[in-house]
Design an enzyme around this catalytic site. Structure first.
Site, PDB file in Angstrom:
ATOM      1  N   HIS A 524    -107.514 -87.861  78.100  1.00 12.32           N
ATOM      2  CA  HIS A 524    -107.578 -88.546  76.804  1.00 12.32           C
ATOM      3  C   HIS A 524    -107.063 -87.613  75.701  1.00 12.32           C
ATOM      4  CE1 HIS A 524    -109.848 -90.949  73.635  1.00 12.32           C
ATOM      5  NE2 HIS A 524    -109.811 -89.757  73.055  1.00 12.32           N
ATOM      6  N   GLU A 525    -107.572 -86.390  75.669  1.00 10.88           N
ATOM      7  CA  GLU A 525    -107.160 -85.461  74.598  1.00 10.88           C
ATOM      8  C   GLU A 525    -105.680 -85.117  74.706  1.00 10.88           C
ATOM      9  OE1 GLU A 525    -109.034 -85.272  72.219  1.00 10.88           O
ATOM     10  OE2 GLU A 525    -110.966 -85.798  73.100  1.00 10.88           O
ATOM     11  N   HIS A 528    -103.537 -87.788  73.305  1.00 10.82           N
ATOM     12  CA  HIS A 528    -103.484 -87.824  71.834  1.00 10.82           C
ATOM     13  C   HIS A 528    -102.214 -87.165  71.300  1.00 10.82           C
ATOM     14  CE1 HIS A 528    -106.888 -89.868  70.252  1.00 10.82           C
ATOM     15  NE2 HIS A 528    -107.790 -89.097  70.834  1.00 10.82           N
ATOM     16  N   GLU A 591    -106.936 -93.877  69.692  1.00 14.34           N
ATOM     17  CA  GLU A 591    -108.002 -93.655  70.670  1.00 14.34           C
ATOM     18  C   GLU A 591    -107.798 -94.522  71.908  1.00 14.34           C
ATOM     19  OE1 GLU A 591    -110.045 -91.270  70.497  1.00 14.34           O
ATOM     20  OE2 GLU A 591    -109.527 -90.694  68.433  1.00 14.34           O
ATOM     21  N   ASP A 595    -107.275 -93.373  75.671  1.00 10.05           N
ATOM     22  CA  ASP A 595    -108.139 -93.820  76.772  1.00 10.05           C
ATOM     23  C   ASP A 595    -107.299 -94.342  77.940  1.00 10.05           C
ATOM     24  OD1 ASP A 595    -110.544 -93.236  75.592  1.00 10.05           O
ATOM     25  OD2 ASP A 595    -111.011 -95.292  74.991  1.00 10.05           O
TER      26      ASP A 595
HETATM   27 ZN   LIG Z   1    -109.820 -89.312  71.003  1.00  8.96          ZN
END
Ligand SMILES: [Zn+2]
Length: 694
Positions: A524-525, A528, A591, A595
């Site tokens: 997830h990070e 980003h 976000e 995800d």
């Molecule tokens: Zn996030």
């Protein structure tokens, strides 16, 4: 957006996996209780009456949701985040309590005293409003708006909250090696500008209650009801005007809209009614010639307000911000009134948390890299760091493989994306070098003064960065924090020791659950760096377009698919005359993209790991295949209940989707899920058409 204040980066949605800030409150004297480790997979949480292909969230979490209502002192109760936060907080409290009673080192003495002063409600009660009166006296002396710059620098030099705007030092978005002065909108007390501007009956009621709350607070401080009502009206008028001039949270996701480098002379022309030169000089920041004014329209509007509003209104506004900003730290009457409106009415919290939790959070916030040192020694062994390193390496490889096979991206952009990926740095657990807090004066008897000293220290620490080289090793979260983040200007991913714990990460469990837990968080990070916002920055952390125009277009279409998908998800059901609230697909786009990417690349990493060990995704444990356990482990991270009030608030302020949609929104975009559970194409979790960016 890369905000100047790193804590607000997370609130504004650049990268945290979960940004519900730890609630702080007074509450009962309930004694701290040990919280056992949380299981990565809880088979009893599964609701087998539900078809996983129809509603996987309900399947994975149904029994847990039924059996775990939101506790009275919480607003969100999540199986993993909330329970782990409770556990980490309890472990931290152990250290603080011991240090408060019997400090062994000067560091322990400092944070022990800080914690003890917060817990000393008898002294806080006895002191009353005395600790904030010097600020009020100073405000009372204001004679004209032209003296505001002088007054505000005085308040900030004394660590007093003052509203108005945000000023500090941060990386230049187009040259991440430079640290420059930055100025952004601010000055509101309600959680979002929409609270002031939305014309529905629901928000009109909230505004009336807010004005009543401000009035009540002023009367508690000794003003007559008539004076208090007049002051509250002035506060509302000024804050509403500021809200109108503020950029929305969705607009704030576009960094190019907030890049306006100008000279101080140009700022003076933009907003001549405020004495900028005086303000900067008196604040003690080194002289500078240019700065980034993130939100120029806000400052234009503020300029008009400074001349149109009478000086008495500004006094009321500042008095309010001094009071409101410290309401939790004053005697019980103020604490309770603040709780009643901001925590109960706005968020649905039934009762305050026990005081030890608030004081633990506040000590962590102020002296986190002091208290964190002992905490990591006890709770984050070197082996955990090594294992996390290996996981990150596996995830990086997966994302690289994923980029290579993207059907919609040109070879040139793929190469640029891989270059950016290769440059992502990682920080795991805790800083290599701890911050030095020795200059923060802490007294065991003066709680609010401690907070003032801490605020001045933080501000000076930030100001001191001006013109200096960037410290790439700096952290924006303290070690016990249950969260993670990506910072686009650093192009780095950060995982505090607090989240590298069960149920996210457990030595003793199988890889399927670790990849579904912390593996997905790592993915997830990383993603980003490539979401609608992060993708505008290059590997050096500079706002620079590295995309071909055709790929840009394709990317926009892919992300729009995700935005539309999530905009269809209901976040809060209709209540009486208040209609249902739906997710804002654009606010949550970054976000949700993260995800979806995270779930896919962690799955790929698990496949590769098992293949490397000669194992199959089909082997079963407890009746579930590895693939199924991966998705169950992932889903059970997000089992949660929340109050209806916070559900509504989150729609406006939180860039993250609620747990239900983090699970169903992602699995329905990932064919591996439908295959793992033997779903038929066309079932809700295995649709014919789905969205994929990464
Ligand atoms: Zn996030």
């Amino acid at each position: 957006m890369k905000s100047i204040f790193l804590t607000s980066v997370l609130l504004l949605g650049t990268g945290a996996v979960f940004a519900q800030s730890p609630p702080a409150s007074e509450g009962s004297a309930a004694a701290p209780k040990p919280v056992p480790p949380i299981k990565s997979l809880d088979l009893s949480a599964i609701d087998k009456n539900v078809d996983p292909c129809v509603d996987f969230y309900q399947y994975a979490c149904g029994n847990w949701i039924k059996d775990n209502p939101v506790p009275a002192d919480q607003v969100v109760w999540a199986r993993s985040f909330s329970q782990l936060r409770e556990r980490d907080q309890y472990l931290l409290w152990n250290d603080l309590d011991a240090a408060a009673k019997d400090p062994k080192t000067s560091l322990e003495k400092q944070y022990g005293d800080f914690y003890a002063a917060c817990m000393d409600t008898a002294t806080i009660e006895k002191d009353g409003t005395e600790p904030i009166e010097p600020a009020w006296n100073k405000i009372a002396g204001l004679e004209s708006a032209s003296q505001l710059a002088d007054l505000m620098s005085w308040l900030e030099n004394h660590g007093t909250p003052d509203g108005f705007f945000e000023f500090g030092v941060g990386q230049d978005e187009k040259d991440s090696t430079k640290q420059i002065a930055q100025l952004y909108q601010g000055g509101l007390s309600l959680p979002d500008r929409d609270y002031y501007l939305n014309s529905s009956a629901h928000y009109e009621t909230i505004r009336k209650e807010y004005v009543a709350h401000v009035t009540k607070m002023f009367t508690l401080a000794g003003d007559t009801p008539e004076e208090a009502a007049k002051e509250a009206a002035a506060v509302m008028q000024i804050e509403t005007a500021m809200a109108k001039a503020s950029m929305s949270r969705t607009e704030l996701r576009d960094p190019t809209k907030q890049y306006h480098i100008m000279t101080v002379a140009q700022l003076d022309q933009l907003a001549p009614s405020f004495g900028w030169t005086t303000y900067f000089r008196q604040s003690g920041i080194r002289p500078f010639e240019t700065l980034n004014v993130g939100t120029p329209d806000f400052f234009k509007a503020l300029n008009l307000l400074l001349t149109s509003e009478p000086v008495d209104s500004w006094k009321s506004y500042l008095r309010w911000h001094v009071l409101h900003g410290q309401a939790q730290d004053l005697p019980k009457a103020f604490f309770d009134e603040n709780f009643a409106f901001f925590e109960h009415t706005l968020a649905g919290r039934k009762e305050p948390q026990p005081r030890w939790k608030m004081c633990t959070s506040k000590t962590d916030e102020a002296l986190g890299e002091a208290v964190g040192q002992d905490w990591v020694k006890q709770n984050f062994p070197p082996a955990a760091k090594d294992s996390t390193e290996k996981l990150v390496t596996a995830l990086e490889k997966s994302l690289g493989d994923d980029i290579k096979t993207l059907p919609w991206m040109s070879a040139a952009t793929k190469q640029a994306a891989q270059e950016k990926l290769d440059m992502i740095r990682r920080k795991i657990g805790y800083p290599d070098k701890w911050r030095d807090y020795s200059s923060v004066k802490v007294s065991r008897e003066a709680w609010i003064e401690n907070l003032h000293h801490s605020a001045v220290y933080e501000r000076d620490y930030n100001f001191n960065k001006l013109g200096k080289p960037v410290d790439e090793k700096e952290w924006a979260m303290t070690p016990p924090t249950v969260n993670a983040y990506y910072d686009p200007s650093f192009n780095d991913i950060n995982f505090p020791a607090g989240i590298l714990q069960p149920p996210f990460f457990d030595f003793k469990t199988d890889p399927a659950l670790n990849y579904g837990g912390i593996g997905m968080v790592i993915g997830h990070e990383m993603t980003h760096g490539f979401d609608d916002e992060g993708s505008q920055f290059d590997g050096h952390g500079n706002l620079r377009d590295w995309w071909t125009p055709a790929d840009h277009k394709a990317f926009a279409a892919k992300t729009e698919c995700v935005a539309n998908e999530y905009s269809g998800f209901e976040a809060a059901p209709a209540q009486g005359s208040t209609p249902a609230a739906y997710l804002n697909g654009k606010l949550t786009l970054g976000e949700n993209t993260a995800d979806n990417g995270g779930l896919r690349i962690a799955y790929m990493a698990l496949e590769a790991t098992l293949a490397g060990e000669g194992k199959s995704m089909d082997q079963k444990t407890d009746g579930y295949t590895e693939a199924q356990r991966y998705f169950l482990g992932f889903a059970q991270v997000w089992c949660e209940n929340e109050t209806s009030a916070i559900a509504r608030q989150s729609v406006l302020v939180d860039p993250h989707s609620p747990g239900r949609w983090r699970v169903t929104g992602t699995v329905q975009n990932f064919d591996a899920f439908g295959k793992a559970f033997g779903c038929r194409k066309g079932q809700p979790m295995y649709p014919v058409q789905s969205c994929r960016v990464w």
